[in-house]
Design an enzyme around this catalytic site. Structure first.
Site, PDB file in Angstrom:
ATOM      1  N   ASP A   1      43.927  37.781  41.504  1.00  0.00           N
ATOM      2  CA  ASP A   1      44.198  39.092  40.925  1.00  0.00           C
ATOM      3  C   ASP A   1      43.556  39.019  39.525  1.00  0.00           C
ATOM      4  O   ASP A   1      42.660  38.182  39.321  1.00  0.00           O
ATOM      5  CB  ASP A   1      45.718  39.359  40.872  1.00  0.00           C
ATOM      6  CG  ASP A   1      46.054  40.833  40.647  1.00  0.00           C
ATOM      7  OD1 ASP A   1      46.032  41.599  41.624  1.00  0.00           O
ATOM      8  OD2 ASP A   1      46.321  41.227  39.496  1.00  0.00           O
TER       9      ASP A   1
ATOM     10  N   LYS B   1      53.785  38.437  45.163  1.00  0.00           N
ATOM     11  CA  LYS B   1      52.873  38.397  44.020  1.00  0.00           C
ATOM     12  C   LYS B   1      53.335  37.302  43.095  1.00  0.00           C
ATOM     13  O   LYS B   1      54.509  36.931  43.089  1.00  0.00           O
ATOM     14  CB  LYS B   1      52.886  39.729  43.272  1.00  0.00           C
ATOM     15  CG  LYS B   1      51.607  40.024  42.536  1.00  0.00           C
ATOM     16  CD  LYS B   1      50.590  40.629  43.468  1.00  0.00           C
ATOM     17  CE  LYS B   1      49.253  40.816  42.792  1.00  0.00           C
ATOM     18  NZ  LYS B   1      48.399  41.699  43.603  1.00  0.00           N
TER      19      LYS B   1
END
Ligand code: GLU
Length: 438
Positions: free
Chosen positions: A159, A119
């Site tokens: 995201d 991430k």
């Protein structure tokens, strides 16, 4: 082990929370498989393979120099290249990126596809920024990060705060610096330049597919159900769309300024126009729709519903909200967002017999469709919408099945948290054992 994680990662409370939730499920696995403990698989899993933190300088429209911090945490690559989104939001710091990266390992593993976990993101706030400012920020961000990426190395996606527009600017800069049209280095691309059908809709659709399976498992269906969906971004929008197609009525959704209640059912075209196309505020929805009202204080979880889908952000549904949902007759809570339910709230819901679907299972459709995008890029092919949606639907059904089967195997029938954590863990842990001490 948990104490060690806290000591090694001080102050990163969201990361601690995500680790704790997984560790709490793993007792029975370690008891059954001592080889995991012998080779320190869990200890190794809690330590990212690589963490990159970098300066992102850029100039705003008034020629002032701005500064942000960029992150990429490459957590685990036992199952495939690092894979996971980038988040641009002022709340981003290392603890958020690590919680998301840690969750991503298990989510990606649970999907059954060949992708590792990562991430990244930045504390950059896109709100109120011009197109040109967003582009310059993305270019600066990529000018550092490009060296760590590649279709066989690390493949980012979107995201919160990162959608098709931002992926475009980042892919453009990546292509320019590397002089390679390497489509497979990003997912969430536009349809005309290597993107996949259904990727935009995938997280929301996948959430609805998963909940459909949850309802089916207790001999129910979406038909006629009242649903509350928090958020109004990419996940919420397409969850609402699919839930409506399945015959339920979504009566409330939200953004960071408040929530709207619409007993006639959310008008998705209007919501999309305001929130997605124009990046506006949700109170405008109530201004333009007679059946809707806007509430700026209180909580969306006060709205009575049969099914609650938190699709906004981490820790948005706390214990007090859980108690209210139970009192109002809610029977199913499923996480479209990453870790939106606090640990105490999860406990309260499960104690009350509410069926609870954790994010790493429920929202796995987004990253799973990213893996389908990679598959199309690798074969220089592009699939139709219907075919891709069918693949997504099959993946969500198998994720659901894997959760329940694993929960049963480990003596916790119907416990999706235990099922998702153990099934996610064992696949990645077995790969780590096979690959040796690396
Ligand atoms: N950010 C999404 C997630 O939380 C998608 C990641 C991806 O497609 O790589 O799973």
């Amino acid at each position: 082990m948990f104490d060690e994680v806290i000591a090694r990662n001080p102050g990163e409370i969201e990361f601690h929370q995500a680790v704790r939730e997984v560790l709490e499920s793993l007792g029975p696995v370690v008891a059954k498989h001592p080889e995991y403990a012998d080779s320190e698989v869990i200890r190794r899993l809690c330590e990212p393979e690589r963490q990159i933190i970098f300066r992102v300088p850029w100039t705003d429209d008034r020629a002032r120099v701005q500064l942000n911090r960029g992150f990429r945490v490459e957590f685990n690559s036992a199952l495939g290249p690092y894979k996971g989104g980038l988040r641009f939001h002022p709340s981003v710091y290392l603890g958020i990126v690590k919680f998301l990266g840690f969750e991503q390992i298990f989510k990606n593993s649970l999907s059954g596809l060949p992708i590792g976990g990562a991430k990244g993101g930045s504390d950059f706030d896109p709100k109120g920024r011009s197109e040109a400012e967003v582009m310059r920020f993305c270019q600066s961000f990529m000018t550092e990060l490009y060296r760590h990426l590649g279709e066989y190395t690390d493949v980012p996606a979107g995201d919160i705060g990162v959608g098709g527009r931002e992926i475009g600017y980042m892919f453009g800069q990546y292509k320019r610096i590397t002089n390679r049209y390497e489509s497979g280095t990003f997912t969430g691309k536009g349809l005309s330049w290597g993107g996949s059908q259904v990727r935009t809709e995938a997280t929301g659709y996948g959430t609805a597919f998963f909940v459909k399976e949850m309802l089916k498992a207790s001999a129910e269906s979406f038909d006629g159900k009242r649903v509350v969906v928090s958020g109004s971004g990419n996940v919420a929008t397409y969850a609402i769309e699919k839930v409506h197609q399945f015959g339920a009525r979504v009566v409330a959704c939200s953004d960071s300024s408040g929530y709207v209640v619409d007993e006639a059912g959310i008008d998705l075209d209007l919501l999309k126009e305001i929130k997605i196309e124009r990046r506006g505020r949700i109170d405008e929805y109530a201004d333009r729709r007679a059946s809707a009202s806007f509430i700026s204080d209180g909580s969306i979880w006060d709205v009575p519903c049969d099914v609650a889908l938190p699709c906004a952000t981490q820790n948005e549904l706390d214990d007090e909200n859980a108690i209210r949902l139970i009192k109002n007759g809610c029977r199913v809570v499923a996480e479209g967002a990453n870790m939106p339910t606090t640990p105490r709230a999860i406990h309260t819901l499960r104690d009350a017999g509410v069926r609870f679907g954790p994010g790493k299972a429920v929202n796995a459709g987004g990253v799973a469709t990213s893996a389908l995008e990679m598959q199309q890029n690798a074969s220089r092919d592009s699939w139709t919408f219907d075919y891709t949606e069918e693949r997504l639907s099959e993946i969500m059904t198998s994720v659901h099945h894997r959760c329940l089967e694993t929960a049963d195997e480990y003596g916790a029938p119907n416990d999706y948290v235990v099922g998702a954590n153990i099934a996610g863990f064992t696949r990645v842990a077995d790969a780590m054992l096979a690959l040796g001490v690396i």
